[in-house]
Design an enzyme around this catalytic site. Structure first.
Site, short mmCIF file in Angstrom:
data_model
loop_
_atom_site.label_atom_id
_atom_site.label_comp_id
_atom_site.label_asym_id
_atom_site.label_seq_id
_atom_site.Cartn_x
_atom_site.Cartn_y
_atom_site.Cartn_z
N HIS A 89 0.82 -1.21 0.00
CA HIS A 89 0.00 0.00 0.00
C HIS A 89 0.86 1.26 0.00
CE1 HIS A 89 -2.43 3.07 2.32
NE2 HIS A 89 -3.13 2.90 1.22
N GLU A 92 1.97 1.90 -3.42
CA GLU A 92 0.86 2.47 -4.20
C GLU A 92 0.86 3.99 -4.09
OE1 GLU A 92 -3.43 3.76 -3.31
OE2 GLU A 92 -3.24 1.63 -2.83
N HIS A 93 1.06 4.50 -2.87
CA HIS A 93 1.14 5.96 -2.69
C HIS A 93 2.34 6.53 -3.43
CE1 HIS A 93 -1.73 7.06 0.74
NE2 HIS A 93 -1.97 5.79 0.50
N GLU A 169 -3.59 7.74 7.60
CA GLU A 169 -4.69 6.97 7.02
C GLU A 169 -5.05 5.80 7.90
OE1 GLU A 169 -5.65 4.42 2.92
OE2 GLU A 169 -3.95 5.81 2.98
#
Length: 475
Positions: A89, A92-93, A169
């Site tokens: 993840h 992904e950022h 997040e």
């Protein structure tokens, strides 16, 4: 309903809406099934594989002058190692942080300038990136995606800022969300060995200690054309898309991929229970049963019956949970069942709910169990099963109206090793489910030895909400 949906589909949608009204409309169910049985996807799908191993899947859909372009990588959180959980993840950022040819943030700025939208998402089984743009902008989208497939900058300063975004997040979506926290803890208890036990976003301690080198290692391991596939759905001509793909992706070299070893979960030998104490308005009960998922589309039976069982229990407002537990008994303010029949890893069937005021978590658990026990003992009625099947077909109709949803369907099937060409067969198998098969899976899998129960014990809410970090998530 958008004006460009074909008139016959508008008619079918009206029938579908009536299905979820009181049972006086039950006579419409057989009619709907008969009308929709021959409905097929109104577009051709084509495929080509480049010499570097990248597969290109194109579905032509002429109803609007747009195209959805998706790049899927067969790498998700289940491929991570302890100590670097969440790295899929995080990368992904970082994929939005630039290449030598396009600086940080340039990717999304160019998509917006083209009149489109873009984003990305990471799951247990995959990571995917998408743009939805006017069709004439597809070449630019391919150029941008091909560029970051191999030439990502991964600047240390950008990483230091973005890892704080990811940690925030996690706080917003898990630590500050009692049901998110409950689900995370439930999963960690239900699975002891399989990597599904780890949250997709990662454990906070791993995020705190993650480095740009960890992200670089993940990128170098998995972001290769032979570990990816491109899905394009829209007002395009497939041969032209194949030529564009060869032009932009064809020069990227294939690379050796890590060997994936089996990671089977040991058999569960007894019920597992946990309680999570967190600030919340309402208590919650979530029950997770270990169940199979589709491994062989043609030979499997149980996953299709489990999908239908989920629909019978809570697939619409007239389903058993809403009718019995919420409205008649007033035992719950909400009660749902959920199950996904496709995954690279093991499957789970969830029963979930919040008890009504004055009712306890134990009473709700007993109520959820009683509904399943009724299926085990008495089966399901013909009209219940017909309604569940009609709902399934209605979902397929609605999906046709979205190019993005069609691309998602193709991508998700491929991510778990099921060829997208098998989708019609999956629908046929679902339509063929019998009441006897539903009763059989309820008896076979809904046993305490395969059950984990998580309860949320609500604690007083704080007087003031936590101040939001300046590093708010953007993707």
């Amino acid at each position: 309903m958008p004006a460009h949906l074909p008139d016959n589909l508008k008619f079918y949608q009206k029938l579908c809406q009536k299905l979820f009204m009181p049972m006086r409309h039950a006579r419409l169910i057989p009619l709907l099934l008969a009308l929709l049985a021959p409905v097929a996807l109104p577009a051709e799908t084509y495929e080509r594989q480049l010499t570097n191993g990248l597969r290109i899947i194109v579905k032509e859909d002429r109803r609007a002058p747009t195209a959805a372009h998706m790049v899927w990588y067969r790498a998700g959180s289940m491929d991570e190692k302890n100590g670097t959980t969440g790295v899929a993840h995080v990368l992904e950022h970082m994929m939005f942080k630039g290449t030598p040819a396009a600086g940080a943030g340039e990717f999304s700025r160019r998509v917006a300038a083209a009149g489109g939208r873009d984003n990305a998402f990471t799951g247990r089984d995959y990571t995917a990136y998408f743009q939805q743009v006017p069709k004439e902008k597809l070449p630019e989208m391919m150029q941008l995606e091909a560029d970051r497939m191999r030439h990502l900058t991964l600047d240390a300063q950008e990483f230091a800022q973005e890892i704080r975004v990811v940690m925030e997040e996690r706080r917003l979506r898990t630590e500050d969300q009692p049901q998110g926290l409950l689900f995370e803890q439930l999963t960690a208890v239900a699975f002891q060995a399989h990597p599904y036990r780890v949250p997709v976003i990662g454990w906070m301690n791993d995020l705190e200690n993650m480095t740009a080198e960890d992200a670089r290692a993940w990128y170098d391991q998995w972001y290769a054309p032979n570990n990816a596939y491109v899905v394009v759905v829209g007002d395009v001509e497939h041969e032209s898309v194949f030529q564009l793909a060869e032009q932009h992706y064809g020069s990227l070299a294939a690379r050796p991929l890590p060997v994936r070893k089996p990671q089977d979960e040991p058999a569960q030998v007894g019920i597992r229970r946990l309680t999570v104490k967190a600030p919340a308005d309402l208590p919650v009960v979530t029950m997770a049963y270990k169940v199979p998922v589709i491994r062989d589309v043609d030979r499997d039976v149980d996953p299709y019956a489990l999908e239908m069982l989920s629909a019978v229990l809570s697939g619409h407002e007239a389903a058993r949970f809403s009718k019995n537990l919420v409205r008649q008994q007033r035992l719950a303010v909400e009660a749902t069942a959920s199950y996904r029949s496709t995954a690279r890893g093991p499957g789970v069937f969830y029963l979930h709910g919040s008890p009504s005021e004055g009712r306890t978590r134990a009473e709700l658990e007993a109520g959820l169990r009683a509904e399943v026990a009724d299926v085990q003992q008495n089966g399901v009625a013909a009209d219940e099963l017909a309604r569940a099947k009609a709902q399934l077909i209605a979902g397929q109709i609605y999906k046709l109206d979205s190019m993005f949803a069609q691309a998602m369907e193709i991508g998700q099937l491929e991510s778990v090793g099921i060829p997208y060409t098998q989708h019609p067969r999956i629908i046929e198998k679902l339509q063929a489910v019998t009441a006897e098969q539903i009763q059989a899976v309820a008896r076979k899998y809904f046993r305490d030895e395969q059950l984990t129960v998580a309860e949320l014990d609500p604690q007083p809410l704080p007087a003031a909400p936590r101040a939001r970090s300046p590093f708010a998530p953007r993707h």
